[in-house]
Design an enzyme around this catalytic site. Structure first.
Site, short mmCIF file in Angstrom:
data_model
loop_
_atom_site.label_atom_id
_atom_site.label_comp_id
_atom_site.label_asym_id
_atom_site.label_seq_id
_atom_site.Cartn_x
_atom_site.Cartn_y
_atom_site.Cartn_z
N GLY A 10 -33.84 15.45 -43.88
CA GLY A 10 -32.73 14.52 -43.88
C GLY A 10 -33.14 13.11 -44.22
N GLY A 12 -31.16 10.42 -43.76
CA GLY A 12 -30.30 9.47 -43.08
C GLY A 12 -31.14 8.35 -42.49
CE1 TYR A 13 -28.43 2.91 -41.55
CE2 TYR A 13 -27.00 4.81 -41.35
CZ TYR A 13 -27.20 3.51 -41.73
OH TYR A 13 -26.17 2.79 -42.30
CB VAL A 81 -32.32 22.47 -44.26
CG1 VAL A 81 -33.03 23.21 -43.11
CG2 VAL A 81 -33.22 21.39 -44.84
CD GLU A 171 -17.43 -0.95 -38.43
OE1 GLU A 171 -18.05 -1.98 -38.14
OE2 GLU A 171 -17.98 0.05 -38.96
CG ASP A 298 -25.63 11.10 -36.11
OD1 ASP A 298 -25.89 9.99 -35.59
OD2 ASP A 298 -24.90 11.22 -37.12
CD GLN A 316 -29.22 -1.78 -32.22
OE1 GLN A 316 -29.90 -2.56 -31.57
NE2 GLN A 316 -27.90 -1.77 -32.15
CE LYS A 375 -20.43 -3.67 -38.76
NZ LYS A 375 -20.94 -2.83 -39.85
#
Length: 398
Positions: A10, A12-13, A81, A171, A298, A316, A375
């Site tokens: 992955g 992602g972050y 995967v 948002e 996550d 974060q 932001k």
């Protein structure tokens, strides 16, 4: 002697932060690092609500992975995967032979949480990837364009329901507040004909956020035409709209669900104990019972001891996990000791649209344009972390 194999699943972050940090910290030929991702790009999850509303080009929210990696340090595999086999230390892929690993970093992200709402996955849009947000934008524009083209001017074409009032939901609503006047001008529609309804089962929007800031945010959005249904679960989503607890029906051509996520199902399928798909990792971010399987992002679950509940799965959190884990993996390879992970909140910001936001930064509450600027700076920081100054300046928007 074969090099130790580190496989990161992955981009992602959490996964990408782990990979780019390993790339910086490892010496040449110190380990064989492989990053596996379904797409050839990383997408900035925290920006997806903007292209979904039509206020930002989707290309801004994506970064080509190849431009971030050094081939001599990291091998990139674009594939899906399909299974993780921790007993045999293998990762199964859709298009090639399984990958063997000595250390596995699982950062494949989440799956939508429907809370058993009837018809939700079949009839609602999800803000989850670039193609999905393109579809939302096009659908909203198509619905507005159809209003004057139908014999009956159907109000549901101009009604947007957003399920969930967490960060993504609020948002997205904020971006729609900015976008709707443009759509009304484009398609010659009176603004008062458009309904924007935000539905939340919890007793407040942005659960866990500062109460004073929540009130500010709700008033700002209500002043711009947003209707809130708080403490009101959605019981059914169908092709005509939604039915709320208590029986209220809202006819809508556009229902967007942002109401929660659960961990990636591949971990549970691998026999690892989970709670709503998330793995309660140890202090080193390892899955219980495994010394070589780490979970970030996550799908990881870490308890906030002060609050007595799990930390929310934020960008974060995932970024800090990835940075910390890369240091621990390097220490493992060099015969050192790993250090426990401890999340340190740097503040929290929620956008209310192009020019306003709410949040806490440097221990102080901020609102309006000041929070909006903070932001943006936070977004730029992520681009700097993964791609340096050149990527940050390329992506910076004022």
């Amino acid at each position: 002697m074969a090099l130790p194999k580190i496989v990161v699943l992955g981009a992602g972050y959490g996964g990408l932060m782990t990979t780019v940090s390993l790339q910086k910290e490892l010496n040449h030929q110190e380990a064989e690092v492989t990053l596996v991702n379904l797409n050839p790009y990383h997408y900035v999850t925290t920006k997806l609500h903007e292209p979904a509303a039509g206020t930002l080009d989707p290309d801004y929210a994506q970064v080509d992975i190849a431009g971030l990696l050094k081939p001599e340090k990291v091998r990139f595999v674009q594939d899906e995967v399909t299974r993780v086999d921790p007993e045999n230390k293998e990762v199964h892929l859709a298009g090639r032979e399984p990958l063997k690993y000595d250390y596995l970093v699982f950062g494949l992200g989440s799956a939508p949480e429907t809370f058993g709402i009837k018809g939700l996955l079949e009839n609602a849009f999800l803000i989850r990837n670039l193609n999905g947000v393109r579809q939302i934008r096009e659908h909203i524009e198509y619905s507005f364009s159809q209003y004057h083209n139908s014999e009956e001017k159907r109000d549901e074409l101009l009604t947007i329901v957003v399920g969930g009032a967490g960060f993504t939901g609020i948002e997205f609503v904020g971006e729609l507040v900015d976008r709707i006047p443009e759509l009304c001008r484009q398609f010659d529609i009176p603004r008062e004909k458009v309904r924007l309804v935000n539905v939340e089962a919890a007793p407040t929007v942005l659960p866990g956020f500062d109460e004073e800031l929540v009130k500010y945010g709700m008033k700002y959005l209500e002043d711009h035409g947003v209707e809130f249904r708080i403490s009101t679960p959605i019981e059914e989503c169908n092709p005509d709209g939604v039915i709320l607890k208590g029986g209220e029906k809202i006819d809508s051509a556009t229902v967007v669900w942002t109401g929660g996520v659960r961990g990636n199902p591949l971990l549970e399928e691998a026999g690892i104990e989970t709670a709503r798909g998330r793995v309660k990792v140890d202090e080193y971010l390892r899955a219980p019972g495994y010394d070589d399987l780490f979970v970030v992002g996550d799908s990881s679950l870490i308890i906030n001891e002060e609050a007595g509940r799990p930390f929310p799965p934020t960008a974060q959190m995932a970024t800090q996990q990835g940075k910390h884990l890369s240091g621990n993996l390097v220490a493992q390879l060099r015969g050192g000791s790993m250090k426990p992970f401890k999340f340190e909140s740097k503040g929290t910001l929620a956008s209310l649209g192009r020019g306003s936001a709410i949040g806490v930064a440097f221990g102080k509450k901020i609102t309006g344009s000041t929070a909006s600027m903070m932001k943006r700076i936070n977004d730029w920081r992520w681009f700097y972390l993964i791609g340096g100054l050149s990527l940050m300046f390329k992506k910076a928007k004022f």
